[in-house]
Design an enzyme around this catalytic site. Sequence first.
Site, PDB file in Angstrom:
ATOM      1  CG  ASP A 112      -1.987  -1.049   1.193  1.00 37.61           C
ATOM      2  OD1 ASP A 112      -2.146  -1.675   0.138  1.00 37.61           O
ATOM      3  OD2 ASP A 112      -2.689  -1.225   2.215  1.00 37.61           O
ATOM      4  CG  ASP A 143      -1.908   3.816   3.362  1.00 44.24           C
ATOM      5  OD1 ASP A 143      -1.392   2.699   3.168  1.00 44.24           O
ATOM      6  OD2 ASP A 143      -3.120   3.973   3.599  1.00 44.24           O
ATOM      7  CD1 TRP A 159     -10.091  -0.323   1.811  1.00 50.53           C
ATOM      8  CD2 TRP A 159     -11.570  -1.492   3.025  1.00 50.53           C
ATOM      9  NE1 TRP A 159      -9.475  -0.700   2.972  1.00 50.53           N
ATOM     10  CE2 TRP A 159     -10.353  -1.415   3.744  1.00 50.53           C
ATOM     11  CE3 TRP A 159     -12.643  -2.173   3.585  1.00 50.53           C
ATOM     12  CZ2 TRP A 159     -10.193  -1.989   4.994  1.00 50.53           C
ATOM     13  CZ3 TRP A 159     -12.480  -2.744   4.832  1.00 50.53           C
ATOM     14  CH2 TRP A 159     -11.252  -2.646   5.523  1.00 50.53           C
ATOM     15  CD  GLU A 177      -7.625  -6.230  -1.111  1.00 50.81           C
ATOM     16  OE1 GLU A 177      -8.785  -5.962  -0.786  1.00 50.81           O
ATOM     17  OE2 GLU A 177      -6.629  -5.755  -0.516  1.00 50.81           O
ATOM     18  CG  ASP A 178      -6.568  -8.020   2.772  1.00 54.28           C
ATOM     19  OD1 ASP A 178      -7.781  -8.235   2.550  1.00 54.28           O
ATOM     20  OD2 ASP A 178      -6.196  -7.277   3.697  1.00 54.28           O
ATOM     21  CG  MET A 223      -1.983   4.004   7.430  1.00 50.95           C
ATOM     22  SD  MET A 223      -3.534   3.180   7.745  1.00 50.95           S
ATOM     23  CE  MET A 223      -3.335   1.770   6.710  1.00 50.95           C
ATOM     24  CG  HIS A 262      -5.563   7.922   3.893  1.00 56.24           C
ATOM     25  ND1 HIS A 262      -6.626   7.251   3.337  1.00 56.24           N
ATOM     26  CD2 HIS A 262      -4.690   6.973   4.289  1.00 56.24           C
ATOM     27  CE1 HIS A 262      -6.400   5.947   3.392  1.00 56.24           C
ATOM     28  NE2 HIS A 262      -5.234   5.749   3.968  1.00 56.24           N
ATOM     29  NE  ARG A 273     -13.648   3.725   4.431  1.00 60.40           N
ATOM     30  CZ  ARG A 273     -12.834   2.669   4.454  1.00 60.40           C
ATOM     31  NH1 ARG A 273     -12.292   2.218   3.351  1.00 60.40           N
ATOM     32  NH2 ARG A 273     -12.558   2.057   5.581  1.00 60.40           N
TER      33      ARG A 273
HETATM   34  C1  BGC Z   1     -10.902  -6.824   5.297  1.00 57.46           C
HETATM   35  C2  BGC Z   1      -9.463  -6.748   4.835  1.00 57.46           C
HETATM   36  C3  BGC Z   1      -8.734  -5.679   5.624  1.00 57.46           C
HETATM   37  C4  BGC Z   1      -8.881  -5.943   7.102  1.00 57.46           C
HETATM   38  C5  BGC Z   1      -8.196  -4.928   7.975  1.00 57.46           C
HETATM   39  C6  BGC Z   1     -10.945  -7.035   6.799  1.00 57.46           C
HETATM   40  O1  BGC Z   1     -12.274  -7.040   7.244  1.00 57.46           O
HETATM   41  O2  BGC Z   1     -11.569  -7.885   4.635  1.00 57.46           O
HETATM   42  O3  BGC Z   1      -9.416  -6.468   3.460  1.00 57.46           O
HETATM   43  O4  BGC Z   1      -7.373  -5.656   5.250  1.00 57.46           O
HETATM   44  O5  BGC Z   1     -10.246  -5.997   7.457  1.00 57.46           O
HETATM   45  O6  BGC Z   1      -8.670  -3.632   7.790  1.00 57.46           O
END
Ligand code: BGC
Length: 294
Positions: A143, A145, A205, A208-209, A235, A238, A240
């Site tokens: 990322d 940030d 948002w 995906e991770d 971090m 900022h 959203r």
């Molecule tokens: C989301 C992730 C995010 C994490 C921390 C989770 O609920 O699915 O994408 O990285 O929260 O913010």
Amino acid sequence: MKVLNASHEETQVTTTKSTTLGRCPDNPPTLVGPLHVEFESKRTLDQVREIISPRLQEGGRYKPPDCVSQQKVAIIIAFRNRHEHLIHWLYYLHPILIRQQLDYTVYIVNQDGEGVFNRAKLMNAGYVEAMKQYDHDCFVFSDIDLVPMDDRNLYRCFDNPRHLAVAMDKFNFHLPYSNFFGGVSALSKRQYLKINGFPNTFWGWGGEDDDIYNRIVYRGMSISRPNLVMGKYKMIKHKRDLHNEPNPKNAGKLSRTRQTMDKDGISSLKYTVKEIKKDILYTFITVDIEAPLR
Ligand code: BGC
């Protein structure tokens, strides 16, 4: 005669040094450990260029002058409208990556247009574009940030996919949950291809991770991590982003990663490159990823 022999030997030593460099050590000797990180608003890109560019090659590339790095690292950042964050990231990261003796290039993958943001799809495009530029074998996805607070947190690849951002200030310097894979991660080319890259279908948002984490586990790998001291991150605060709202549909997709991962990934990636600009501090790639409008 003796003197002549001695000087002849000396000349030979110098020649050998300049042509065959040794491998860089596993533990880079110039690391300093914990770092003070402050996001000063007066910092400018020109200042950063002045400080750092003498050590870089065009496109944000660096190679240690005195040893051969074990990996060729592509640092890939998904980006849109965060020029101020980019300044801080470059200001801190270049010196850290140089001290880590990496052979690395910084790629900023900029999402064109006003459609919904898609971090993982941008990272996939970054992988493909980086491979066109250089024979990279390790990819660090970050990322914009997040700045590490300790230079012992190495931006390179390990035997298993690596999660680097384990102790962010916004999560009180802890993992928010044990499967967390967000922020900054590193996968070798082999590891990335083994999971068919990242999903292209997580618009907006979140999630995906977690999908990437699932992919890694379903392909029989585990997660490697630094400890909570070396893995600290600050971090940049900022608001959203517009067009990157939390997408409630994303969480629901996570129960189906096993079924979707072979169809949705690097194998199905579609995008168009709009422009590639090489600055001394980074390669800036603008891509159209066919984003839906909000
Ligand atoms: C989301 C992730 C995010 C994490 C921390 C989770 O609920 O699915 O994408 O990285 O929260 O913010």
